[in-house]
Design a protein around this motif. Structure first.
Motif, PDB file in Angstrom:
ATOM      1  N   ALA A 168      -1.535  17.251  55.547  1.00 27.41           N
ATOM      2  CA  ALA A 168      -1.437  18.192  56.314  1.00 27.41           C
ATOM      3  C   ALA A 168      -2.073  19.607  56.579  1.00 27.41           C
ATOM      4  CB  ALA A 168       0.287  18.502  57.105  1.00 27.41           C
ATOM      5  N   TYR A 169      -2.476  19.696  56.111  1.00 28.93           N
ATOM      6  CA  TYR A 169      -3.537  21.193  56.212  1.00 28.93           C
ATOM      7  C   TYR A 169      -4.478  21.732  55.394  1.00 28.93           C
ATOM      8  CZ  TYR A 169       1.173  22.760  57.653  1.00 28.93           C
ATOM      9  OH  TYR A 169       2.739  22.959  58.148  1.00 28.93           O
ATOM     10  N   ALA A 170      -5.028  19.934  54.946  1.00 34.08           N
ATOM     11  CA  ALA A 170      -6.162  19.612  53.844  1.00 34.08           C
ATOM     12  C   ALA A 170      -7.591  20.048  54.955  1.00 34.08           C
ATOM     13  CB  ALA A 170      -6.406  18.677  54.016  1.00 34.08           C
ATOM     14  N   GLU A 171      -7.595  19.833  56.086  1.00 37.95           N
ATOM     15  CA  GLU A 171      -8.238  21.110  57.292  1.00 37.95           C
ATOM     16  C   GLU A 171      -9.152  22.455  56.929  1.00 37.95           C
ATOM     17  OE1 GLU A 171      -8.136  16.339  58.353  1.00 37.95           O
ATOM     18  OE2 GLU A 171      -6.686  18.349  58.199  1.00 37.95           O
ATOM     19  N   TYR A 172      -8.187  22.691  56.407  1.00 36.72           N
ATOM     20  CA  TYR A 172      -7.904  24.725  56.694  1.00 36.72           C
ATOM     21  C   TYR A 172      -8.569  25.077  54.931  1.00 36.72           C
ATOM     22  CZ  TYR A 172      -5.130  24.033  61.420  1.00 36.72           C
ATOM     23  OH  TYR A 172      -5.032  23.897  62.638  1.00 36.72           O
ATOM     24  N   ALA A 173      -8.626  23.798  54.313  1.00 35.71           N
ATOM     25  CA  ALA A 173      -8.828  24.378  52.753  1.00 35.71           C
ATOM     26  C   ALA A 173     -10.648  24.433  52.499  1.00 35.71           C
ATOM     27  CB  ALA A 173      -8.162  23.398  51.648  1.00 35.71           C
ATOM     28  N   ASP A 174     -10.990  25.553  51.779  1.00 34.66           N
ATOM     29  CA  ASP A 174     -12.167  25.146  51.485  1.00 34.66           C
ATOM     30  C   ASP A 174     -12.454  24.978  49.897  1.00 34.66           C
ATOM     31  OD1 ASP A 174     -11.860  27.508  50.039  1.00 34.66           O
ATOM     32  OD2 ASP A 174     -13.328  28.738  51.915  1.00 34.66           O
ATOM     33  N   ASP A 175     -11.782  24.609  48.771  1.00 36.07           N
ATOM     34  CA  ASP A 175     -10.999  24.091  47.716  1.00 36.07           C
ATOM     35  C   ASP A 175     -12.814  22.882  47.837  1.00 36.07           C
ATOM     36  OD1 ASP A 175     -11.509  23.643  45.090  1.00 36.07           O
ATOM     37  OD2 ASP A 175      -8.999  24.127  44.868  1.00 36.07           O
ATOM     38  N   PRO A 176     -13.910  23.044  46.845  1.00 38.66           N
ATOM     39  CA  PRO A 176     -14.659  22.133  46.274  1.00 38.66           C
ATOM     40  C   PRO A 176     -13.866  20.946  45.403  1.00 38.66           C
ATOM     41  CG  PRO A 176     -15.833  23.602  45.791  1.00 38.66           C
ATOM     42  CD  PRO A 176     -14.551  24.485  46.403  1.00 38.66           C
ATOM     43  N   SER A 177     -12.731  21.148  44.852  1.00 35.52           N
ATOM     44  CA  SER A 177     -12.103  20.287  43.809  1.00 35.52           C
ATOM     45  C   SER A 177     -11.064  19.796  44.517  1.00 35.52           C
ATOM     46  CB  SER A 177     -11.828  20.764  42.332  1.00 35.52           C
ATOM     47  OG  SER A 177     -13.112  21.721  41.805  1.00 35.52           O
ATOM     48  N   MET A 178     -10.451  20.251  45.570  1.00 35.98           N
ATOM     49  CA  MET A 178      -9.436  19.186  46.093  1.00 35.98           C
ATOM     50  C   MET A 178      -9.063  17.900  45.879  1.00 35.98           C
ATOM     51  SD  MET A 178      -7.323  20.816  49.507  1.00 35.98           S
ATOM     52  CE  MET A 178      -8.802  19.666  50.302  1.00 35.98           C
ATOM     53  N   VAL A 179      -8.196  17.648  45.650  1.00 41.30           N
ATOM     54  CA  VAL A 179      -7.682  15.885  45.788  1.00 41.30           C
ATOM     55  C   VAL A 179      -8.347  15.304  47.011  1.00 41.30           C
ATOM     56  CG1 VAL A 179      -5.657  16.444  46.792  1.00 41.30           C
ATOM     57  CG2 VAL A 179      -6.445  14.279  45.556  1.00 41.30           C
ATOM     58  N   ASN A 180      -9.272  14.891  46.932  1.00 42.72           N
ATOM     59  CA  ASN A 180      -9.569  13.407  48.097  1.00 42.72           C
ATOM     60  C   ASN A 180      -8.487  11.953  47.904  1.00 42.72           C
ATOM     61  OD1 ASN A 180     -10.821  11.836  49.771  1.00 42.72           O
ATOM     62  ND2 ASN A 180     -12.757  12.305  49.483  1.00 42.72           N
ATOM     63  N   VAL A 181      -7.615  11.665  48.438  1.00 42.21           N
ATOM     64  CA  VAL A 181      -6.871  11.288  48.812  1.00 42.21           C
ATOM     65  C   VAL A 181      -7.895   9.384  49.185  1.00 42.21           C
ATOM     66  CG1 VAL A 181      -4.898   9.767  49.288  1.00 42.21           C
ATOM     67  CG2 VAL A 181      -4.413  12.263  48.696  1.00 42.21           C
ATOM     68  N   ALA A 182      -9.028   9.437  50.758  1.00 49.12           N
ATOM     69  CA  ALA A 182      -9.812   8.497  50.606  1.00 49.12           C
ATOM     70  C   ALA A 182     -10.286   7.890  49.241  1.00 49.12           C
ATOM     71  CB  ALA A 182     -10.223   8.763  51.820  1.00 49.12           C
ATOM     72  N   GLU A 183     -10.653   8.986  48.661  1.00 46.63           N
ATOM     73  CA  GLU A 183     -11.224   8.469  46.956  1.00 46.63           C
ATOM     74  C   GLU A 183     -10.371   7.903  45.991  1.00 46.63           C
ATOM     75  OE1 GLU A 183     -13.654  10.216  43.673  1.00 46.63           O
ATOM     76  OE2 GLU A 183     -14.253  11.026  46.085  1.00 46.63           O
ATOM     77  N   LEU A 184      -9.688   7.821  46.120  1.00 51.85           N
ATOM     78  CA  LEU A 184      -8.259   7.448  45.023  1.00 51.85           C
ATOM     79  C   LEU A 184      -8.136   6.130  46.108  1.00 51.85           C
ATOM     80  CD1 LEU A 184      -6.118  10.858  45.029  1.00 51.85           C
ATOM     81  CD2 LEU A 184      -7.785   9.901  43.476  1.00 51.85           C
ATOM     82  N   VAL A 185      -7.727   5.676  46.852  1.00 53.87           N
ATOM     83  CA  VAL A 185      -6.993   4.428  47.366  1.00 53.87           C
ATOM     84  C   VAL A 185      -8.833   3.917  47.466  1.00 53.87           C
ATOM     85  CG1 VAL A 185      -6.364   3.364  49.621  1.00 53.87           C
ATOM     86  CG2 VAL A 185      -5.887   5.766  49.354  1.00 53.87           C
ATOM     87  N   ARG A 186     -10.038   4.062  47.438  1.00 51.36           N
ATOM     88  CA  ARG A 186     -10.692   3.604  47.576  1.00 51.36           C
ATOM     89  C   ARG A 186     -11.177   2.728  46.210  1.00 51.36           C
ATOM     90  NH1 ARG A 186     -13.447   7.206  50.523  1.00 51.36           N
ATOM     91  NH2 ARG A 186     -14.241   8.501  49.347  1.00 51.36           N
ATOM     92  N   GLU A 187     -10.198   3.367  44.823  1.00 50.18           N
ATOM     93  CA  GLU A 187     -10.644   3.021  43.633  1.00 50.18           C
ATOM     94  C   GLU A 187      -9.913   2.159  43.035  1.00 50.18           C
ATOM     95  OE1 GLU A 187     -10.315   7.123  41.385  1.00 50.18           O
ATOM     96  OE2 GLU A 187     -12.481   7.557  41.928  1.00 50.18           O
ATOM     97  N   GLY A 188      -8.505   2.376  44.158  1.00 49.56           N
ATOM     98  CA  GLY A 188      -7.361   1.097  44.043  1.00 49.56           C
ATOM     99  C   GLY A 188      -6.624   1.476  42.810  1.00 49.56           C
ATOM    100  N   ARG A 189      -6.412   3.160  43.457  1.00 48.32           N
ATOM    101  CA  ARG A 189      -5.642   3.580  42.520  1.00 48.32           C
ATOM    102  C   ARG A 189      -3.972   3.623  43.196  1.00 48.32           C
ATOM    103  NH1 ARG A 189      -6.502   7.203  38.036  1.00 48.32           N
ATOM    104  NH2 ARG A 189      -8.828   6.451  37.044  1.00 48.32           N
ATOM    105  N   ASN A 190      -3.020   4.311  42.708  1.00 46.65           N
ATOM    106  CA  ASN A 190      -1.368   4.338  43.299  1.00 46.65           C
ATOM    107  C   ASN A 190      -0.863   5.592  43.923  1.00 46.65           C
ATOM    108  OD1 ASN A 190      -1.006   5.029  40.488  1.00 46.65           O
ATOM    109  ND2 ASN A 190       0.728   4.715  40.636  1.00 46.65           N
TER     110      ASN A 190
END
Length: 202
Positions: free
Chosen positions: A178-200
């Motif tokens: 919900a607050y991802a757009e307010y964070a500037d951490d380049p190492s922060m989790v990327n959920v869309a990438e996890l979904v693209r990889e087929g993770r749960n």
């Protein structure tokens, strides 16, 4: 809190409310949309334009997106989808009060794993090691927030991938951004990438 609260006397800082008022651009967009189609008609229930834009933004098929009137509604649907009364969800404690209330309303138990405040010199974190240990045969979902509310700490992408790899493949992990757009951490989790990889991850 009454229904008619005076904003000059009471400010709720934990509700993500805009104390400066609604953006003029948002008000203009609302007025423009009402000119195209009045509120006396149902909107397009497929939300084709919105799901197409989300698909382009996140690199996922349009049918991967579920829409609702706010995060409370979507979280409520997700809890009911994966957990029945008497079953459990593992999440960080103290956690976001809205998710905790939602679990209580649906009779779903929570295993709240205390947030690691970094008192031993490590950075504050969700304590994913202890969350893994808290999972039992009654666990139906894991709920994480990045950046966390109310702590404001991001989940690291590498540590989440390792965490997911160590879980049963049929155990969904909901990651609230919900607050991802307010964070500037380049190492922060990327959920869309996890979904693209087929993770749960959801």
């Amino acid at each position: 809190v009454t229904a008619q609260r005076d904003p000059s006397r009471l400010t709720l800082l934990d509700r993500a409310e805009n104390q400066h008022g609604t953006s003029p651009k948002a008000l203009s967009a609302i007025a423009e949309s009402l000119g195209v189609q009045g509120p006396n008609f149902y909107p397009d229930e497929r939300y084709g334009a919105l799901t197409s834009a989300l698909s382009a933004e996140y690199g996922l098929p349009a049918d991967h997106f579920a829409l609702g009137p706010g995060s409370w509604e979507l979280i409520s649907r997700t809890v009911q989808l994966f957990a029945r009364p008497g079953e459990e969800i593992v999440s960080s404690g103290p956690g976001w009060f809205g998710f905790n209330v939602t679990c209580q309303r649906h009779g779903v138990g929570q295993r709240l794993v205390p947030f690691d405040r970094g008192s031993t010199g490590n950075r504050p974190s969700h304590n994913l090691v202890e969350m893994r240990r808290a999972i039992t045969p009654r666990t139906r979902m894991v709920y994480l927030i990045s950046p966390s509310n109310p702590e404001g700490v991001t989940l690291q992408h590498a540590e989440v991938k390792e965490f997911l790899s160590d879980l049963p493949p049929d155990l969904p992990v909901m990651i609230d951004e919900a607050y991802a757009e307010y964070a500037d951490d380049p190492s922060m989790v990327n959920v869309a990438e996890l979904v693209r990889e087929g993770r749960n991850a959801v």
